[in-house]
Design a protein around this motif. Structure first.
Motif, PDB file in Angstrom:
ATOM      1  N   UNK A 101       7.787   7.991   1.534  1.00  0.00           N
ATOM      2  CA  UNK A 101       7.358   6.946   2.473  1.00  0.00           C
ATOM      3  C   UNK A 101       7.325   7.473   3.912  1.00  0.00           C
ATOM      4  N   UNK A 102       8.256   8.342   4.259  1.00  0.00           N
ATOM      5  CA  UNK A 102       8.240   8.947   5.596  1.00  0.00           C
ATOM      6  C   UNK A 102       6.992   9.815   5.770  1.00  0.00           C
ATOM      7  N   UNK A 103       6.640  10.571   4.734  1.00  0.00           N
ATOM      8  CA  UNK A 103       5.420  11.375   4.792  1.00  0.00           C
ATOM      9  C   UNK A 103       4.178  10.487   4.865  1.00  0.00           C
ATOM     10  N   UNK A 104       4.188   9.376   4.141  1.00  0.00           N
ATOM     11  CA  UNK A 104       3.079   8.426   4.185  1.00  0.00           C
ATOM     12  C   UNK A 104       2.885   7.904   5.608  1.00  0.00           C
ATOM     13  N   UNK A 105       3.995   7.560   6.267  1.00  0.00           N
ATOM     14  CA  UNK A 105       3.927   7.054   7.642  1.00  0.00           C
ATOM     15  C   UNK A 105       3.356   8.110   8.587  1.00  0.00           C
ATOM     16  N   UNK A 106       3.770   9.350   8.407  1.00  0.00           N
ATOM     17  CA  UNK A 106       3.259  10.424   9.259  1.00  0.00           C
ATOM     18  C   UNK A 106       1.769  10.653   9.005  1.00  0.00           C
ATOM     19  N   UNK A 107       1.379  10.652   7.743  1.00  0.00           N
ATOM     20  CA  UNK A 107      -0.031  10.904   7.387  1.00  0.00           C
ATOM     21  C   UNK A 107      -0.959   9.794   7.840  1.00  0.00           C
ATOM     22  N   UNK A 110      -0.215   7.463  10.300  1.00  0.00           N
ATOM     23  CA  UNK A 110       0.171   6.996  11.638  1.00  0.00           C
ATOM     24  C   UNK A 110       0.682   5.557  11.627  1.00  0.00           C
ATOM     25  N   UNK A 111       1.578   5.255  10.696  1.00  0.00           N
ATOM     26  CA  UNK A 111       2.192   3.931  10.628  1.00  0.00           C
ATOM     27  C   UNK A 111       3.326   3.917  11.653  1.00  0.00           C
ATOM     28  N   UNK A 112       3.232   3.001  12.591  1.00  0.00           N
ATOM     29  CA  UNK A 112       4.204   2.922  13.685  1.00  0.00           C
ATOM     30  C   UNK A 112       5.501   2.266  13.228  1.00  0.00           C
ATOM     31  N   UNK A 113       6.591   2.788  13.748  1.00  0.00           N
ATOM     32  CA  UNK A 113       7.917   2.244  13.476  1.00  0.00           C
ATOM     33  C   UNK A 113       8.510   1.705  14.762  1.00  0.00           C
ATOM     34  N   UNK A 114       9.292   0.659  14.641  1.00  0.00           N
ATOM     35  CA  UNK A 114       9.976   0.105  15.815  1.00  0.00           C
ATOM     36  C   UNK A 114      11.254   0.880  16.126  1.00  0.00           C
ATOM     37  N   UNK A 115      11.640   1.796  15.242  1.00  0.00           N
ATOM     38  CA  UNK A 115      12.877   2.547  15.444  1.00  0.00           C
ATOM     39  C   UNK A 115      12.676   3.592  16.534  1.00  0.00           C
ATOM     40  N   UNK A 116      11.810   4.558  16.274  1.00  0.00           N
ATOM     41  CA  UNK A 116      11.532   5.623  17.240  1.00  0.00           C
ATOM     42  C   UNK A 116      10.241   6.309  16.828  1.00  0.00           C
ATOM     43  N   UNK A 117       9.617   6.935  17.765  1.00  0.00           N
ATOM     44  CA  UNK A 117       8.383   7.655  17.478  1.00  0.00           C
ATOM     45  C   UNK A 117       8.659   8.768  16.472  1.00  0.00           C
ATOM     46  N   UNK A 118       7.835   8.842  15.450  1.00  0.00           N
ATOM     47  CA  UNK A 118       7.999   9.866  14.428  1.00  0.00           C
ATOM     48  C   UNK A 118       8.921   9.474  13.286  1.00  0.00           C
ATOM     49  N   UNK A 119       9.616   8.370  13.412  1.00  0.00           N
ATOM     50  CA  UNK A 119      10.497   7.890  12.347  1.00  0.00           C
ATOM     51  C   UNK A 119       9.684   7.128  11.306  1.00  0.00           C
ATOM     52  N   UNK A 138       0.840  -1.202   0.000  1.00  0.00           N
ATOM     53  CA  UNK A 138       0.000   0.000   0.000  1.00  0.00           C
ATOM     54  C   UNK A 138       0.874   1.251   0.000  1.00  0.00           C
ATOM     55  N   UNK A 139       1.884   1.275   0.854  1.00  0.00           N
ATOM     56  CA  UNK A 139       2.763   2.436   0.960  1.00  0.00           C
ATOM     57  C   UNK A 139       3.581   2.641  -0.318  1.00  0.00           C
ATOM     58  N   UNK A 140       4.136   1.567  -0.868  1.00  0.00           N
ATOM     59  CA  UNK A 140       4.964   1.681  -2.074  1.00  0.00           C
ATOM     60  C   UNK A 140       4.114   2.129  -3.262  1.00  0.00           C
ATOM     61  N   UNK A 141       2.926   1.573  -3.413  1.00  0.00           N
ATOM     62  CA  UNK A 141       2.041   1.988  -4.513  1.00  0.00           C
ATOM     63  C   UNK A 141       1.676   3.463  -4.392  1.00  0.00           C
ATOM     64  N   UNK A 142       1.375   3.905  -3.180  1.00  0.00           N
ATOM     65  CA  UNK A 142       1.056   5.320  -2.961  1.00  0.00           C
ATOM     66  C   UNK A 142       2.254   6.207  -3.292  1.00  0.00           C
TER      67      UNK A 142
END
Length: 170
Positions: free
Chosen positions: A106-112, A114-123, A43-47
């Motif tokens: 992809x970083x903007x997609x995650x922010x928009x 709310x896709x959670x990352x195991x690295x750090x909040x907001x990453x 989904x993220x890559x297609x977007x």
């Protein structure tokens, strides 16, 4: 055969059965988790690819020919995927720019979303680890940073990239 030998054989058989069943259950659960992560990454890559087309970074929308889980050679539970994509008019010199642009989108997609990352909040939860061309097709390595195994995989890739190359590797 004595009672002791029978008990030992029974314990050995029980341990073997436990290990076989445990391995099968863990493998099935890992494959299910990887499949779910692949669907989310798709989904993220297609977007991201559609946004590249909308911004006229690429001429037309890219076609994803294939998407697969990278094999478990790096360890159990790594959420890393290889995409085979057909994109017109991208040269080898433009691949690093494409990779950088995809990581930004992809970083903007995650922010928009709310896709959670195991690295750090907001990453960003997604990272394009590699981009290369084979014939007219572009291969992208994309990691979904959803667990510690995938983060360690990325760290290993960075260590490999930073090592000086020997004459045999060149």
């Amino acid at each position: 055969m004595g009672r002791t030998a029978t008990i030992i054989i029974a314990v050995v058989i029980a341990v073997i059965l436990y290990l076989v069943i445990h391995h099968a259950v863990v493998k099935r659960n890992t494959k299910a988790a990887q499949q779910a992560a692949l669907e989310q990454t798709n989904v993220a890559v297609k977007a991201a690819l559609q946004r590249l087309a909308d911004e006229h970074f690429i001429d037309s929308s890219a076609t994803i020919l294939d998407a697969n889980v990278i094999q478990d050679g790096w360890g159990r539970g790594v959420m890393a995927f290889e995409y085979l994509i057909l994109i017109d008019h991208i040269s080898n010199d433009q691949l690093p720019i494409l990779r950088q642009r995809l990581n930004h989108i992809l970083a903007e997609f995650c922010a928009d979303h709310q896709v959670e990352s195991a690295v750090a909040s907001g990453e960003s939860a997604f990272l394009v680890t590699d981009a290369w061309r084979h014939t007219k097709r572009i291969h992208l390595g994309v990691a979904y940073l959803a667990n510690e195994a995938t983060i360690e995989y990325i760290q290993d890739l960075h260590r490999l990239d930073s090592k000086p190359k020997t004459s045999e590797q060149i």
